[in-house]
Write an enzyme that holds these catalytic residues in place. Structure first.
Site, mmCIF file in Angstrom:
data_model
loop_
_atom_site.group_PDB
_atom_site.id
_atom_site.type_symbol
_atom_site.label_atom_id
_atom_site.label_comp_id
_atom_site.label_asym_id
_atom_site.label_seq_id
_atom_site.Cartn_x
_atom_site.Cartn_y
_atom_site.Cartn_z
ATOM 1 N N GLU A 54 1.893 -0.314 -4.716
ATOM 2 C CA GLU A 54 0.951 0.716 -5.155
ATOM 3 C C GLU A 54 1.745 2.013 -5.199
ATOM 4 O O GLU A 54 2.069 2.588 -4.157
ATOM 5 C CB GLU A 54 -0.227 0.827 -4.190
ATOM 6 C CG GLU A 54 -1.310 1.716 -4.761
ATOM 7 C CD GLU A 54 -2.189 2.349 -3.694
ATOM 8 O OE1 GLU A 54 -3.311 2.747 -4.021
ATOM 9 O OE2 GLU A 54 -1.745 2.461 -2.526
ATOM 10 N N HIS A 66 -10.520 -1.507 -5.384
ATOM 11 C CA HIS A 66 -11.454 -1.071 -4.343
ATOM 12 C C HIS A 66 -11.492 0.443 -4.170
ATOM 13 O O HIS A 66 -12.250 0.940 -3.347
ATOM 14 C CB HIS A 66 -11.064 -1.732 -3.026
ATOM 15 C CG HIS A 66 -9.711 -1.277 -2.559
ATOM 16 N ND1 HIS A 66 -8.540 -1.606 -3.234
ATOM 17 C CD2 HIS A 66 -9.329 -0.498 -1.531
ATOM 18 C CE1 HIS A 66 -7.515 -1.043 -2.629
ATOM 19 N NE2 HIS A 66 -7.964 -0.367 -1.583
ATOM 20 N N ASP A 67 -10.631 1.182 -4.889
ATOM 21 C CA ASP A 67 -10.641 2.647 -4.798
ATOM 22 C C ASP A 67 -11.224 3.293 -6.048
ATOM 23 O O ASP A 67 -11.460 4.508 -6.064
ATOM 24 C CB ASP A 67 -9.216 3.195 -4.649
ATOM 25 C CG ASP A 67 -8.545 2.796 -3.349
ATOM 26 O OD1 ASP A 67 -9.250 2.598 -2.351
ATOM 27 O OD2 ASP A 67 -7.306 2.690 -3.339
ATOM 28 N N ASP A 102 0.828 -1.210 0.000
ATOM 29 C CA ASP A 102 0.000 0.000 0.000
ATOM 30 C C ASP A 102 0.868 1.269 0.000
ATOM 31 O O ASP A 102 1.834 1.362 0.771
ATOM 32 C CB ASP A 102 -0.861 -0.037 1.276
ATOM 33 C CG ASP A 102 -1.952 1.017 1.284
ATOM 34 O OD1 ASP A 102 -2.822 0.974 0.405
ATOM 35 O OD2 ASP A 102 -1.923 1.882 2.192
HETATM 36 O O1 ISL Z 1 -8.462 6.485 -3.929
HETATM 37 C C1 ISL Z 1 -7.693 7.397 -3.961
HETATM 38 C C2 ISL Z 1 -8.079 8.782 -3.948
HETATM 39 O O2 ISL Z 1 -9.407 8.852 -4.190
HETATM 40 C C3 ISL Z 1 -6.276 7.164 -4.034
HETATM 41 O O3 ISL Z 1 -5.556 8.337 -4.047
HETATM 42 C C4 ISL Z 1 -5.873 6.332 -2.844
HETATM 43 O O4 ISL Z 1 -6.076 7.026 -1.673
HETATM 44 C C5 ISL Z 1 -4.448 5.996 -2.979
HETATM 45 O O5 ISL Z 1 -4.343 5.231 -4.143
HETATM 46 C C6 ISL Z 1 -3.958 5.180 -1.802
HETATM 47 O O6 ISL Z 1 -4.745 4.061 -1.619
HETATM 48 C C7 ISL Z 1 -4.382 3.089 -0.699
HETATM 49 O O7 ISL Z 1 -4.054 3.621 0.563
HETATM 50 C C8 ISL Z 1 -5.094 4.253 1.288
HETATM 51 C C9 ISL Z 1 -6.368 3.428 1.334
HETATM 52 O O8 ISL Z 1 -7.418 4.228 1.797
HETATM 53 C C10 ISL Z 1 -6.734 2.882 -0.026
HETATM 54 O O9 ISL Z 1 -7.875 2.070 0.049
HETATM 55 C C11 ISL Z 1 -5.536 2.136 -0.523
HETATM 56 O O10 ISL Z 1 -5.767 1.475 -1.739
HETATM 57 C C12 ISL Z 1 -4.569 4.485 2.677
HETATM 58 O O11 ISL Z 1 -4.081 3.303 3.211
#
Ligand code: ISL
Length: 554
Positions: free
Chosen positions: A257, A330-331, A203
């Site tokens: 990521e 999931h985002d 992440d």
């Molecule tokens: O979804 C986003 C903005 O709307 C992205 O910027 C997202 O926050 C970013 O890709 C990071 O995502 C990951 O870390 C976050 C978590 O909330 C997300 O679900 C995860 O995929 C913090 O841990």
């Protein structure tokens, strides 16, 4: 230990556990629920699962806020359940990669509780704590703003000190400058690898190193300070350290990521000789329909831009690193209905076209739960239907800064992260076979006709199309190793590309238009064999709405 690079032949299915399958009647998915669906995954043909976080967590960000890295969130099950799941996956030839969330912990983590309650705590330096500005330090240490909107700093009680959080308040950032933090992370990695897991999706891994000046940055609309906290000065050093001390000893894989990373930065992260990560997720293609990478600032999709991005990454990483291929997670909002496609009349056709489009690029494909049956965005009517912390923060920002409201009016419902998180639609019963009680998030009404049970039976379903695509990829060296060529780079409605290995060629032709489109490429493919398509009947040189065809010459 020798790395076998098994990930290059993997098709990875992402499970968002909270929304996958509920076995204990609490309206939330859980591990035994996942176990009950492993035969489904086996039938689909995937050979690896990425599991979003299942660790103990107060769930402010649905598990991306971890309170204990070695325990399972109780409503999801126990460690025993987890071990059974891992075993049952391996029995079916399915590997498991876990979500590794180590840029931050939860504010409920014991380290953090100790760090903020006692200035002399050995855990104080596990986090990034700085003195505030102004009288009595009542103002934040700098002007940085974070991913969920607003300042990245939260004051510790009424002291003059503040802690850094790039995400929600309940997600304090770890201080990777502290070698003890890095040792803790390595121990966590070993704990799960020794249990038998096969790797990690890391992440926001590009945020772990921060420039240490903590000075103000140029104000802007979003992510003020990102030059200080994205791809920071010690990122590569930290990743290499994890590799040599941990990953090198297991036949595991990592996919990072890498938010806001360019191709050049990605090359440095995944070049095998550098020993950092195996793959990265880049978001250039999911940013083709917004301005400046801010998804709320929606912009009309143009196919040309998408092609440009894919060509950039396909060519750019060739021979240097390995791509990951995804159009949902999931985002992100659901892909069908996105990228200029249609989720009503042409939903099935569109979903199959999108699948053909990304699945045969070079790299490892990911399928996000529900994508294989063409699930759509949620039926949200107002912010009250939405649970996600990011959506609520942004909604609040819109209340506080009226100038943003017109933008948000259009995008808050369609772009928020609960769209892909609605309960998995297993059948057409009241709660879609996901649960027998009211789920934590609204079930889509279209479960009546979009559901896994119906899709498995219907030979013409999106599900069965994915199955065929997975089958087609298996052992296919052209798909795995072939070079990428864009055949119509300037066309704004047809995406046609070839993958070539020696004399062998796979050609993918996809229409992104609702209208019929003449396509001259088709005439040149007369000697090729058509192996898959999303329509039964074909015209010689005209593509039907959202038509996709896959040809081979061998
Ligand atoms: O979804 C986003 C903005 O709307 C992205 O910027 C997202 O926050 C970013 O890709 C990071 O995502 C990951 O870390 C976050 C978590 O909330 C997300 O679900 C995860 O995929 C913090 O841990």
């Amino acid at each position: 230990m020798k790395h076998t690079n098994w990930y290059k032949d993997a098709v990875i299915y992402q499970i968002y556990p909270r929304s996958f399958c509920d076995s204990n009647h609490d309206g939330m998915g859980d591990i035994p629920g996942i176990i009950s669906k492993l035969d489904y995954l086996k039938d689909l043909g995937v050979n690896c699962v990425w599991l979003s976080p299942i660790y103990d967590s107060p769930q402010e960000d649905n598990g991306y806020d971890i309170a204990n890295y070695r325990e399972i969130y109780k409503p999801f099950g126990t460690l025993e359940d987890f071990k059974t799941m891992l075993d049952e996956m391996h029995k079916r030839g399915i590997r498991l990669i876990m979500d590794l969330v180590v840029n931050h912990t939860s504010s409920e983590h014991e380290w953090f509780k100790s760090a903020i309650s006692d200035k002399n705590s050995p855990y104080r330096d596990y986090y990034i704590i700085r003195k505030g500005k102004g009288k009595n330090g009542k103002k934040p240490p700098n002007n940085w703003s974070g991913f969920f909107g607003g300042s990245t700093w939260e004051r510790i009680g009424d002291t003059d000190e503040w802690y850094l959080h790039l995400f929600a308040k309940g997600q304090p950032d770890l201080n990777w400058e502290n070698p003890k933090v890095r040792e803790e992370v390595k121990d966590i990695l070993r704990y799960w690898l020794d249990m038998g897991v096969d790797g990690f999706r890391c992440d926001v891994i590009t945020l772990i190193s921060k420039k240490q000046d903590f000075k103000n940055r140029m104000p802007g609309i979003a992510l003020v300070g990102k030059d200080a906290y994205v791809n920071g000065p010690r990122l590569h050093e930290y990743l290499h350290e994890l590799y040599t001390d941990v990953y090198a000893n297991y036949d595991c894989m990592t996919v990072g990521e890498t938010v806001l990373s360019s191709l050049d930065e990605a090359i440095d992260l995944v070049s095998p000789e550098r020993e950092e990560l195996d793959m990265v997720f880049n978001f250039d293609h999911t940013d083709t329909d917004n301005y400046m990478g801010v998804k709320w600032l929606y912009r009309k999709f143009k196919l040309k831009n998408l092609k440009k991005v894919f060509a950039h990454w396909q060519k750019g990483l060739r021979g240097k690193g390995w791509n990951s291929l995804f159009i949902e997670n999931h985002d992100q909002r659901r892909s069908v209905g996105r990228f200029g496609t249609d989720d009503k009349e042409y939903r099935v056709i569109s979903a199959k076209m999108l699948a053909s489009m990304y699945f045969l690029l070079q790299g490892t494909p990911f399928i996000y739960q529900g994508q294989e049956i063409g699930m759509t965005n949620g039926d949200f009517e107002s912010i009250d239907d939405v649970v996600d912390v990011e959506a609520h923060n942004i909604y609040q920002l819109g209340q506080d800064v009226p100038i943003l409201r017109p933008f948000l009016k259009k995008t808050l419902m369609s772009c928020n992260r609960d769209n892909p998180r609605t309960p998995m639609q297993w059948d057409d019963t009241r709660f879609a076979g996901f649960s027998d009680v009211k789920p934590w998030l609204k079930v889509n009404k279209n479960k009546a006709f979009i559901n896994a049970k119906a899709a498995q039976i219907d030979q013409g379903s999106i599900y069965n199309y994915f199955k065929s695509l997975i089958e087609f990829r298996k052992g296919n060296e052209v798909i795995r190793d072939g070079e990428y060529f864009d055949l119509l780079p300037r066309d704004n409605s047809i995406y046609a590309y070839a993958r070539r290995l020696g004399e062998k060629e796979v050609v993918v032709v996809c229409s992104f238009s609702k209208d019929k489109k003449k396509c001259k490429i088709l005439n040149e493919l007369k000697q090729h064999k058509l192996v898959m398509s999303n329509y039964q009947e074909k015209d010689d040189d005209v593509l039907k709405p959202f038509e996709a065809r896959i040809y081979i010459n061998y």
